[in-house]
Design a protein around this motif. Structure first.
Motif, PDB file in Angstrom:
ATOM      1  N   ILE A  18       0.831  -1.141  -0.072  1.00 38.61           N
ATOM      2  CA  ILE A  18      -0.013   0.019  -0.063  1.00 38.61           C
ATOM      3  C   ILE A  18       0.770   1.357  -0.073  1.00 38.61           C
ATOM      4  O   ILE A  18       2.000   1.110   0.227  1.00 38.61           O
ATOM      5  CB  ILE A  18      -1.040  -0.085   1.229  1.00 38.61           C
ATOM      6  N   PRO A  19       0.387   2.506  -0.211  1.00 42.87           N
ATOM      7  CA  PRO A  19       1.249   3.534  -0.389  1.00 42.87           C
ATOM      8  C   PRO A  19       1.534   4.278   0.787  1.00 42.87           C
ATOM      9  O   PRO A  19       1.258   5.355   1.225  1.00 42.87           O
ATOM     10  CB  PRO A  19       0.262   4.522  -1.284  1.00 42.87           C
ATOM     11  N   LEU A  20       2.211   3.598   1.608  1.00 45.22           N
ATOM     12  CA  LEU A  20       2.824   4.200   3.001  1.00 45.22           C
ATOM     13  C   LEU A  20       4.042   4.701   2.602  1.00 45.22           C
ATOM     14  O   LEU A  20       5.019   4.227   2.016  1.00 45.22           O
ATOM     15  CB  LEU A  20       2.918   3.061   3.778  1.00 45.22           C
ATOM     16  N   VAL A  21       4.250   6.113   2.966  1.00 42.36           N
ATOM     17  CA  VAL A  21       5.481   6.916   3.126  1.00 42.36           C
ATOM     18  C   VAL A  21       5.920   7.037   4.493  1.00 42.36           C
ATOM     19  O   VAL A  21       5.105   7.668   5.282  1.00 42.36           O
ATOM     20  CB  VAL A  21       5.395   8.101   2.312  1.00 42.36           C
ATOM     21  N   LYS A  22       7.148   6.448   5.098  1.00 41.34           N
ATOM     22  CA  LYS A  22       7.533   6.611   6.537  1.00 41.34           C
ATOM     23  C   LYS A  22       6.493   6.362   7.238  1.00 41.34           C
ATOM     24  O   LYS A  22       6.281   6.866   8.249  1.00 41.34           O
ATOM     25  CB  LYS A  22       8.049   7.924   6.530  1.00 41.34           C
ATOM     26  N   GLY A  23       5.621   5.215   6.989  1.00 43.56           N
ATOM     27  CA  GLY A  23       4.529   4.682   7.996  1.00 43.56           C
ATOM     28  C   GLY A  23       3.252   5.600   7.654  1.00 43.56           C
ATOM     29  O   GLY A  23       2.426   5.066   8.679  1.00 43.56           O
ATOM     30  N   GLU A  24       3.302   6.535   7.016  1.00 46.32           N
ATOM     31  CA  GLU A  24       2.027   7.337   6.681  1.00 46.32           C
ATOM     32  C   GLU A  24       1.517   7.139   5.507  1.00 46.32           C
ATOM     33  O   GLU A  24       1.884   6.840   4.513  1.00 46.32           O
ATOM     34  CB  GLU A  24       2.256   8.877   7.257  1.00 46.32           C
ATOM     35  N   LEU A  25      -0.106   7.226   5.430  1.00 48.06           N
ATOM     36  CA  LEU A  25      -0.803   7.421   4.430  1.00 48.06           C
ATOM     37  C   LEU A  25      -1.165   8.702   3.848  1.00 48.06           C
ATOM     38  O   LEU A  25      -1.287   9.540   4.872  1.00 48.06           O
ATOM     39  CB  LEU A  25      -2.153   6.685   4.629  1.00 48.06           C
ATOM     40  N   GLY A  26      -0.630   8.963   2.549  1.00 45.49           N
ATOM     41  CA  GLY A  26      -0.965  10.349   2.222  1.00 45.49           C
ATOM     42  C   GLY A  26      -2.631  10.678   1.877  1.00 45.49           C
ATOM     43  O   GLY A  26      -2.848  11.604   1.886  1.00 45.49           O
ATOM     44  N   VAL A  27      -3.079   9.534   1.211  1.00 46.01           N
ATOM     45  CA  VAL A  27      -4.243   9.886   0.512  1.00 46.01           C
ATOM     46  C   VAL A  27      -5.122   8.421   0.844  1.00 46.01           C
ATOM     47  O   VAL A  27      -4.834   7.509   1.026  1.00 46.01           O
ATOM     48  CB  VAL A  27      -4.236   9.651  -0.795  1.00 46.01           C
ATOM     49  N   THR A  28      -6.535   8.645   1.278  1.00 44.04           N
ATOM     50  CA  THR A  28      -7.526   7.486   1.401  1.00 44.04           C
ATOM     51  C   THR A  28      -8.772   7.832   0.526  1.00 44.04           C
ATOM     52  O   THR A  28      -8.951   9.216   0.075  1.00 44.04           O
ATOM     53  CB  THR A  28      -7.844   7.416   2.716  1.00 44.04           C
ATOM     54  N   GLY A  29      -9.416   6.647   0.203  1.00 41.98           N
ATOM     55  CA  GLY A  29     -10.704   6.992  -0.443  1.00 41.98           C
ATOM     56  C   GLY A  29     -10.683   6.128  -1.840  1.00 41.98           C
ATOM     57  O   GLY A  29      -9.636   5.488  -2.140  1.00 41.98           O
TER      58      GLY A  29
ATOM     59  N   ALA B  82     -13.785  -2.978  -4.556  1.00 42.26           N
ATOM     60  CA  ALA B  82     -14.800  -1.941  -3.868  1.00 42.26           C
ATOM     61  C   ALA B  82     -13.986  -1.264  -2.657  1.00 42.26           C
ATOM     62  O   ALA B  82     -14.219  -0.059  -2.342  1.00 42.26           O
ATOM     63  CB  ALA B  82     -15.945  -2.842  -3.179  1.00 42.26           C
ATOM     64  N   VAL B  83     -12.965  -1.994  -2.183  1.00 40.46           N
ATOM     65  CA  VAL B  83     -12.278  -1.164  -0.936  1.00 40.46           C
ATOM     66  C   VAL B  83     -11.035  -1.916  -0.905  1.00 40.46           C
ATOM     67  O   VAL B  83     -10.997  -3.323  -1.135  1.00 40.46           O
ATOM     68  CB  VAL B  83     -13.065  -1.276   0.298  1.00 40.46           C
ATOM     69  N   LEU B  84     -10.173  -1.431  -0.312  1.00 37.64           N
ATOM     70  CA  LEU B  84      -8.796  -1.855   0.165  1.00 37.64           C
ATOM     71  C   LEU B  84      -8.411  -1.748   1.643  1.00 37.64           C
ATOM     72  O   LEU B  84      -9.128  -0.689   2.184  1.00 37.64           O
ATOM     73  CB  LEU B  84      -7.728  -1.219  -0.985  1.00 37.64           C
ATOM     74  N   PRO B  85      -7.392  -2.537   2.090  1.00 35.09           N
ATOM     75  CA  PRO B  85      -7.120  -2.200   3.453  1.00 35.09           C
ATOM     76  C   PRO B  85      -6.873  -0.621   3.833  1.00 35.09           C
ATOM     77  O   PRO B  85      -6.072  -0.110   3.014  1.00 35.09           O
ATOM     78  CB  PRO B  85      -5.937  -2.949   3.607  1.00 35.09           C
ATOM     79  N   ARG B  86      -7.301  -0.295   5.026  1.00 33.43           N
ATOM     80  CA  ARG B  86      -7.069   1.144   5.466  1.00 33.43           C
ATOM     81  C   ARG B  86      -7.495   2.297   4.402  1.00 33.43           C
ATOM     82  O   ARG B  86      -7.008   3.333   4.655  1.00 33.43           O
ATOM     83  CB  ARG B  86      -5.532   1.501   5.816  1.00 33.43           C
ATOM     84  N   ASP B  87      -8.503   1.690   3.691  1.00 36.37           N
ATOM     85  CA  ASP B  87      -9.158   2.622   2.706  1.00 36.37           C
ATOM     86  C   ASP B  87      -8.274   3.360   1.735  1.00 36.37           C
ATOM     87  O   ASP B  87      -8.520   4.477   1.338  1.00 36.37           O
ATOM     88  CB  ASP B  87     -10.015   3.735   3.279  1.00 36.37           C
ATOM     89  N   VAL B  88      -7.264   2.486   1.362  1.00 37.18           N
ATOM     90  CA  VAL B  88      -6.023   3.110   0.340  1.00 37.18           C
ATOM     91  C   VAL B  88      -6.702   3.027  -0.987  1.00 37.18           C
ATOM     92  O   VAL B  88      -7.488   2.402  -1.131  1.00 37.18           O
ATOM     93  CB  VAL B  88      -4.598   2.437   0.419  1.00 37.18           C
TER      94      VAL B  88
END
Length: 153
Positions: free
Chosen positions: A41-52, A136-142
């Motif tokens: 998933i698109p984690l950068v330094k443990g953080e998500l920048g975008v969800t939805g 429909a959906v991915l983990p952590r709403d990524v």
């Protein structure tokens, strides 16, 4: 011919730390000459920048950037498994999952973010077979998740 690590330096691409698993799995598994990465998933330094969902809360261009981050995380997992990226003979297959609004049909263009990064890093060895799947959906709403299979020497 430069190594993948040298190409990344030339392009200003910094390989991140391997993303720690968020459930019961490992980031990559080698069997014979193949390495399979877990979905990244698109984690950068443990953080998500975008969800939805793409086509609703996330525009396709941003989702494409997020797919690139996913692929970079997959390359980090691959390198951790094999040591040097110069051992990669080729990227065999990429699967991209795109959390999509019901009327969004641009999944292939989104997953190009991952595919393009792999070609930048590995050259012709980065060209691969691919699936781009709307979900429909991915983990952590990524908005996007990417996994890959690589052949190594």
């Amino acid at each position: 011919m430069s190594t993948p690590e040298e190409r990344m330096r030339e392009l200003g691409i910094e390989l991140p730390e391997v993303v720690a698993p968020v459930a019961s799995y490992v980031p990559a598994v080698r069997t014979g000459s193949l390495v399979y990465t877990a979905g990244q998933i698109p984690l950068v330094k443990g953080e998500l920048g975008v969800t939805g969902k793409v086509g609703a809360e996330v525009d396709p261009e941003e989702a494409t950037r997020q797919a690139r981050i996913c692929a970079l995380n997959a390359v980090a997992a691959l390198k951790a498994e094999v040591g040097e990226l110069s051992r990669v003979v080729r990227i065999v297959k990429v699967v991209g999952f795109v959390a999509s609004a019901p009327d969004f049909h641009g999944q292939p263009a989104v997953v190009n973010g991952a595919s393009d990064l792999l070609v930048e890093v590995f050259g012709d060895a980065g060209r691969h077979a691919r699936s781009a799947v709307g979900v429909a959906v991915l983990p952590r709403d990524v908005p996007v998740e990417v996994e890959l299979i690589a052949e190594i020497s």
